[in-house]
Design a protein around this motif. Structure first.
Motif, PDB file in Angstrom:
ATOM      1  N   LYS A 126      -1.247 -11.816  -3.155  1.00 23.78           N
ATOM      2  CA  LYS A 126      -2.597 -11.394  -3.526  1.00 23.78           C
ATOM      3  C   LYS A 126      -3.638 -12.468  -3.279  1.00 23.78           C
ATOM      4  N   VAL A 127      -3.264 -13.717  -3.550  1.00 26.97           N
ATOM      5  CA  VAL A 127      -4.246 -14.792  -3.442  1.00 26.97           C
ATOM      6  C   VAL A 127      -4.360 -15.303  -2.013  1.00 26.97           C
ATOM      7  N   THR A 128      -3.220 -15.574  -1.414  1.00 30.92           N
ATOM      8  CA  THR A 128      -3.256 -16.276  -0.142  1.00 30.92           C
ATOM      9  C   THR A 128      -3.214 -15.338   1.059  1.00 30.92           C
ATOM     10  N   GLY A 129      -2.854 -14.086   0.837  1.00 30.94           N
ATOM     11  CA  GLY A 129      -2.747 -13.158   1.951  1.00 30.94           C
ATOM     12  C   GLY A 129      -1.491 -13.390   2.774  1.00 30.94           C
ATOM     13  N   VAL A 130      -0.652 -14.317   2.337  1.00 29.19           N
ATOM     14  CA  VAL A 130       0.583 -14.570   3.082  1.00 29.19           C
ATOM     15  C   VAL A 130       1.442 -13.314   3.045  1.00 29.19           C
ATOM     16  N   SER A 131       1.952 -12.922   4.199  1.00 23.43           N
ATOM     17  CA  SER A 131       2.728 -11.699   4.210  1.00 23.43           C
ATOM     18  C   SER A 131       4.154 -11.961   4.623  1.00 23.43           C
ATOM     19  N   SER A 132       5.003 -11.064   4.210  1.00 20.27           N
ATOM     20  CA  SER A 132       6.396 -11.171   4.620  1.00 20.27           C
ATOM     21  C   SER A 132       6.991  -9.775   4.606  1.00 20.27           C
ATOM     22  N   PHE A 133       7.921  -9.539   5.498  1.00 18.56           N
ATOM     23  CA  PHE A 133       8.640  -8.277   5.469  1.00 18.56           C
ATOM     24  C   PHE A 133       9.829  -8.461   4.565  1.00 18.56           C
ATOM     25  N   LYS A 134       9.948  -7.556   3.626  1.00 15.65           N
ATOM     26  CA  LYS A 134      11.101  -7.690   2.753  1.00 15.65           C
ATOM     27  C   LYS A 134      11.814  -6.356   2.682  1.00 15.65           C
ATOM     28  N   VAL A 135      13.123  -6.455   2.660  1.00 12.71           N
ATOM     29  CA  VAL A 135      13.909  -5.246   2.440  1.00 12.71           C
ATOM     30  C   VAL A 135      14.128  -5.151   0.949  1.00 12.71           C
ATOM     31  N   THR A 136      13.669  -4.073   0.355  1.00  7.84           N
ATOM     32  CA  THR A 136      13.815  -3.931  -1.097  1.00  7.84           C
ATOM     33  C   THR A 136      14.448  -2.586  -1.405  1.00  7.84           C
ATOM     34  N   TRP A 137      14.793  -2.395  -2.654  1.00  2.00           N
ATOM     35  CA  TRP A 137      15.270  -1.084  -3.084  1.00  2.00           C
ATOM     36  C   TRP A 137      14.137  -0.079  -2.938  1.00  2.00           C
ATOM     37  N   THR A 138      14.506   1.116  -2.599  1.00  2.00           N
ATOM     38  CA  THR A 138      13.508   2.171  -2.495  1.00  2.00           C
ATOM     39  C   THR A 138      13.236   2.719  -3.906  1.00  2.00           C
ATOM     40  N   SER A 139      12.447   3.782  -4.020  1.00  2.00           N
ATOM     41  CA  SER A 139      12.180   4.346  -5.342  1.00  2.00           C
ATOM     42  C   SER A 139      13.099   5.541  -5.572  1.00  2.00           C
ATOM     43  N   GLN A 140      13.175   5.968  -6.818  1.00  2.00           N
ATOM     44  CA  GLN A 140      14.005   7.135  -7.118  1.00  2.00           C
ATOM     45  C   GLN A 140      13.488   8.361  -6.374  1.00  2.00           C
ATOM     46  N   ALA A 141      12.163   8.493  -6.331  1.00  2.00           N
ATOM     47  CA  ALA A 141      11.586   9.656  -5.643  1.00  2.00           C
ATOM     48  C   ALA A 141      11.994   9.659  -4.170  1.00  2.00           C
ATOM     49  N   SER A 142      11.932   8.499  -3.522  1.00  2.00           N
ATOM     50  CA  SER A 142      12.313   8.428  -2.118  1.00  2.00           C
ATOM     51  C   SER A 142      13.790   8.724  -1.924  1.00  2.00           C
ATOM     52  N   ALA A 143      14.616   8.160  -2.801  1.00  2.00           N
ATOM     53  CA  ALA A 143      16.058   8.389  -2.677  1.00  2.00           C
ATOM     54  C   ALA A 143      16.351   9.882  -2.817  1.00  2.00           C
ATOM     55  N   ASN A 144      15.637  10.543  -3.705  1.00  2.00           N
ATOM     56  CA  ASN A 144      15.855  11.981  -3.875  1.00  2.00           C
ATOM     57  C   ASN A 144      15.374  12.767  -2.664  1.00  2.00           C
ATOM     58  N   GLN A 145      14.271  12.315  -2.064  1.00  2.00           N
ATOM     59  CA  GLN A 145      13.812  12.947  -0.827  1.00  2.00           C
ATOM     60  C   GLN A 145      14.888  12.820   0.245  1.00  2.00           C
ATOM     61  N   ARG A 146      15.443  11.632   0.355  1.00  2.00           N
ATOM     62  CA  ARG A 146      16.476  11.401   1.358  1.00  2.00           C
ATOM     63  C   ARG A 146      17.655  12.340   1.126  1.00  2.00           C
ATOM     64  N   ALA A 147      18.092  12.422  -0.118  1.00  2.00           N
ATOM     65  CA  ALA A 147      19.232  13.284  -0.440  1.00  2.00           C
ATOM     66  C   ALA A 147      18.919  14.734  -0.060  1.00  2.00           C
ATOM     67  N   GLY A 148      17.698  15.149  -0.333  1.00  2.00           N
ATOM     68  CA  GLY A 148      17.286  16.526  -0.067  1.00  2.00           C
ATOM     69  C   GLY A 148      17.466  16.940   1.384  1.00  2.00           C
ATOM     70  N   ARG A 149      17.436  15.977   2.296  1.00  2.00           N
ATOM     71  CA  ARG A 149      17.588  16.293   3.726  1.00  2.00           C
ATOM     72  C   ARG A 149      18.933  16.939   4.014  1.00  2.00           C
ATOM     73  N   ALA A 150      19.912  16.767   3.098  1.00  2.00           N
ATOM     74  CA  ALA A 150      21.255  17.290   3.367  1.00  2.00           C
ATOM     75  C   ALA A 150      21.390  18.762   3.016  1.00  2.00           C
ATOM     76  N   GLY A 151      20.429  19.297   2.293  1.00  2.00           N
ATOM     77  CA  GLY A 151      20.605  20.670   1.818  1.00  2.00           C
ATOM     78  C   GLY A 151      19.655  21.685   2.417  1.00  2.00           C
ATOM     79  N   ARG A 152      19.246  21.479   3.630  1.00  2.00           N
ATOM     80  CA  ARG A 152      18.289  22.408   4.226  1.00  2.00           C
ATOM     81  C   ARG A 152      18.923  23.727   4.638  1.00  2.00           C
ATOM     82  N   THR A 153      20.123  23.654   5.238  1.00  2.00           N
ATOM     83  CA  THR A 153      20.696  24.881   5.788  1.00  2.00           C
ATOM     84  C   THR A 153      21.945  25.365   5.053  1.00  2.00           C
ATOM     85  N   GLU A 154      22.595  24.486   4.358  1.00  2.00           N
ATOM     86  CA  GLU A 154      23.769  24.860   3.558  1.00  2.00           C
ATOM     87  C   GLU A 154      23.994  23.745   2.535  1.00  2.00           C
ATOM     88  N   PRO A 155      24.901  23.976   1.568  1.00  2.00           N
ATOM     89  CA  PRO A 155      25.134  22.897   0.603  1.00  2.00           C
ATOM     90  C   PRO A 155      25.553  21.622   1.323  1.00  2.00           C
TER      91      PRO A 155
END
Ligand code: CDP
Ligand code: MG
Length: 844
Positions: free
Chosen positions: A439-468
């Protein structure tokens, strides 16, 4: 109607001082009353839709609907000639069942929100509903914004095909390309494109309706667009040219839009589309791999392929490099599997797959999986990420070759923007790659972090479009429990100087009062205004008055003519400043090339990654050596070397253009071909933008440029200094050097920690006393990227606003002292007054 009238009078009287403040910042040409939307306004206005006569059938809406019809609604139905297959497929989409509800809500309300699971048909169908209801008639268009280029392009193709209309009618516009014509009726675009259009025409008169898609992603531009449109829509109504706003989200979490009093006085109705989602069984890992999650992903995918019944596999990883490396590994695995098939069963089990089945819980199907599975089926492996070429991306939508199993290795882009048909298994690594800023220095970095529960649920949802389906989460349920519920809005996570400048250009003076769905911190806004003031884009706030007034003034600095020019350049403000200065000494073509290279980012192939195998390792080493050699060549000698990494960029762009910018040249020189193509496009775009601002200069940028002269290099270094003034660093000296951590280090005004010149930099060994840098990225150390050397005496001359002129002892700014005994006023720094030919200022 009575009730409506009452409501609107309520709105009229509710204006208190606070609200006045909130409102008038949107446009100072816009007064409070204009922003207010009342039902009477809606009634008075006539919707200017003409019935299309020429041969097109006009289908009448049912009598009942006609009775309810209001004068403001379009009175026609434009038929669409869909093929029977399309017709059938679309009837299966959940959103079709809600067509009437949606269109009624659109008629009754200026703004609505539509929520529906990914794949329910929002993006492809809602524009068609509006089209059929006549919103694309009468010379206006339907606009749809997407946060990602991939989605804008692929969705426009898809909708054109469904509607059996040419791409001149259903078109797209993204940053560098598009196929919009004067016949375009449905226009898909990235959110950034629409924001630029608002700058040209605040009322967006070309459009009758705007759909903001993927609003749940909370991309910065999407957020700003919603804020702006919450004001534009009522204004359009008031002016008798009604416009509709549709906000579409894949999640139900829309309170930031609907329950935000500053955004919409009357909350827009929310229409929920019931997804026809099949159950997805979630399988958590018992343990959570912390290091090698890509290895784990590989094992799991192999296992699914070997043991589970047919059905596509979708794997979520975090970035392009990971995607490609897994693709390669899986293809290799398939070959091995095929060979193994030829051997007796008992020998089965390939080397790198021996991690015991205990926590590879594959669910119920696994028990008799061996029998069901036919491992001789080849895996049809496809990568999918934003930067992938469109032809490659389109492959995932086509059925895989007969007798193969589809396996898509994707980044986030498959989470909600694109729906891949036929997916039954999802493998989720649970992580996401994000850029973080200090916030102060504007220094940036790419970090791999845990996703959110909402995102994880979206990802899971991709498996149930056409059948269980099944979703394999490569982390434990306890870890999942610790995930944030939702991802934070992007605007709260990054610097906002570019947005602030764009808003000021829209005459939104008090950005702090803008109706953001989620506001950025005041801290971030103050930092942005300060930077823009020091770049000369905003007027300096007065230093007198009471503290409170001064603080308020800091957040409402008016834009300067230079700021307007800068806002018209589609790059970050620091780079825009360089463009504004570029005409000195015929430097513009070089400045444009450097700015384009800095904007596109990552122009060099990433050769610092570890090699996966011996083979690759020696190949990588060769390529590294080659790139180092090229870098040295491009950096040049003597004077040009001092332009440092920016000289390397300039050299790379120049060399590439001379060679004709071919994939082969790039491959041989360690350049990313896609980046170089993008730079070429951006150079063209920036040239046009600069010409539009100063037509008298009328520059023509020849793709092929000759290297700058020594004199021009000096000039370029000064221009770069003027743009990157707040990114000045000075070599550590004196007492600092007692601590070994300061060896070869640099000091910057904002950071306590030492920063370094990267070993890949042109200036790594040179260690000039003063440098400016493009950015600091934190990897193993704090490394400056894009470093150029500057001369100490340029600093007070070009950046007096950053200097404190006083005796060295009392100077509050330890990183730079000068000693003329006076404090200079900041004002003199705008570029119109800076003469580049001046001899260096005497500092004493
Ligand atoms: O926007 P939303 O996620 O609600 O759905 P959509 O993108 O409109 O997709 C609706 C359906 O169209 C999905 O089942 C996709 O699989 C399909 N589709 C497709 O087959 N090919 C495309 N290029 C786009 C969508
Ligand atoms: Mg969609």
């Amino acid at each position: 109607e009575e009730q409506k009238a009452e409501e609107s009078s309520d709105v009229d009287t509710s204006s208190d001082e606070d609200e006045d403040e909130q409102e008038d910042e949107v446009s100072n040409t816009t007064d409070m009353s204009e922003c207010k939307e009342t039902s009477s306004v809606c009634q008075e206005t006539k919707y200017e839709v003409k019935v299309e006569q020429d041969g097109e059938k006009e289908k009448k809406i049912s009598d009942q609907e006609k009775v309810q019809k209001k004068p403001s609604e379009p009175a026609i139905f434009i038929p669409v000639d869909r093929s029977p297959e399309v017709q059938e497929a679309r009837l299966k989409l959940p959103v079709l069942a809600e067509e009437q509800v949606i269109m009624e809500a659109v008629r009754e309300n200026p703004s609505i929100v539509i929520c529906g699971e990914t794949g329910s048909g929002k993006t492809t169908q809602v524009p068609q509903f509006l089209y059929e209801a006549g919103y694309a008639s009468g010379g206006r268009m339907i606009g749809i914004t997407e946060p990602r280029r991939v989605a804008a392009v692929s969705m426009s193709h898809r909708v054109a095909k469904e509607m059996n209309l040419p791409t001149q009618v259903v078109s797209y516009q993204i940053r560098y390309e598009g196929n919009v014509t004067s016949d375009t009726k449905i226009k898909f675009m990235t959110d950034g494109v629409l924001l630029k259009e608002i700058q040209k025409d605040f009322l967006l008169q070309k459009y009758s309706a705007i759909i903001i898609d993927e609003a749940h992603e909370r991309s910065v531009y999407t957020d700003i667009l919603i804020g702006l449109l919450s004001r534009i829509v009522p204004l359009r109504n008031k002016k008798g040219m009604p416009m509709k706003l549709l906000i579409m989200s894949a999640t139900l979490r829309v309170e930031d839009f609907t329950e935000n009093q500053r955004l919409f006085r009357t909350p827009p109705p929310v229409i929920k589309v019931d997804a026809r989602q099949f159950p997805v069984t979630i399988h958590f890992n018992k343990r959570t791999p912390l290091e090698d999650y890509t290895g784990e992903v590989f094992h799991k995918t192999c296992k699914i392929h070997r043991m589970l019944p047919p059905g596509g596999i979708l794997v979520f990883l975090t970035g392009q490099a990971e995607v490609h490396s897994l693709c390669r590994r899986l293809r290799k695995f398939c070959i091995q599997l095929k060979m193994r098939k030829l051997k007796p069963q008992r020998e089965a089990g390939i080397g790198d797959e021996e991690d015991g089945d205990s926590d590879l819980d594959l669910g119920d199907d696994a028990a008799d999986g061996e029998e069901k599975a036919d491992a001789s089926i080849p895996l049809y492996v496809l990568p999918l990420y934003s930067l992938l070429a469109p032809e490659q991306q389109a492959k995932v939508f086509r059925p895989p070759p007969p007798g193969t199993r589809l396996c898509v290795i994707a980044t986030n882009v498959a989470e909600t923007s694109l729906t891949i048909p036929g997916i039954k298994y999802v493998v989720d690594c649970g992580r996401v790659k994000k850029r973080f800023y200090d916030k102060v220095t504007g220094v940036s970095s790419f970090k791999v972090t845990w996703t959110s529960q909402a995102s994880a649920n979206q990802r899971a949802g991709r498996a149930g479009r056409t059948e269980p389906g099944h979703c394999y989460r490569l982390y434990s349920s306890a870890v999942f429990g610790d995930f944030a519920l939702f991802s934070e809005a992007e605007i709260t996570r990054r610097p906002v100087e570019d947005l602030v400048l764009q808003m000021k250009d829209l005459n939104i003076e008090k950005v702090v009062n803008f109706p953001f769905p989620t506001p950025p911190s005041t801290e971030a806004l103050v930092a942005a205004e300060q930077l823009l003031v020091s770049l000369g884009a905003l007027e300096e706030p007065p230093c007198t008055g009471r503290l409170k007034e001064m603080q308020r003034a800091k957040l409402s600095c008016p834009i300067t003519p230079l700021g307007r020019a800068m806002a018209s350049f589609p790059v970050a403000p620091r780079y825009a400043k360089m463009l504004a200065l570029g005409k000195q000494q015929d430097c513009l073509p070089y400045v444009i090339a450097v700015v384009a290279a800095m904007t596109v980012r990552e122009i060099f192939e990433d050769l610092d990654r570890p090699a996966r195998s011996e083979d690759e390792s020696s190949k990588l080493n060769q390529r590294r050596a080659r790139l180092t050699q090229m870098r040295r060549l491009w950096a040049g000698q003597g004077a040009s070397l001092l332009l440092g990494d920016l000289m390397i960029m300039l050299g790379a762009v120049g060399a590439c253009e001379f060679a004709g910018c071919t994939p082969r040249f790039c491959e041989n020189s360690g350049l990313r071909y896609k980046a170089m193509v993008e730079i070429r496009k951006l150079r063209g775009q920036l040239t046009n933008a600069v010409n539009a601002v100063c037509p008298e200069v009328g520059i023509f940028v020849d793709a092929k440029m000759t290297p700058p002269t020594e004199h021009q290099v000096v000039c370029l270094r000064q221009i770069v200094l003027a743009g990157l003034g707040d990114h000045l660093a000075r070599r550590a000296q004196g007492d600092d050097l007692v601590d070994p951590k300061w060896k070869n280090a640099y000091k910057t005004p904002l950071m306590d920690e030492p920063v370094f010149i990267h070993p890949n930099s042109a200036l790594f060994k040179k260690l000039p006393e003063f440098v400016v840098y493009q950015e600091v990225m934190e990897t193993s150390k704090m490394y400056m990227r894009g470093v150029s050397a500057v001369e100490a005496e340029w600093v007070p001359q070009f950046l007096p606003q950053y200097c404190h002129f006083g005796s060295p002892l009392e100077s509050p700014s330890p990183w730079f002292c000068s000693s003329t005994g006076t404090v200079r006023c900041h004002r003199s720094s705008t570029f119109f007054r800076v003469g580049w030919q001046l001899p260096a200022v005497e500092m004493e």
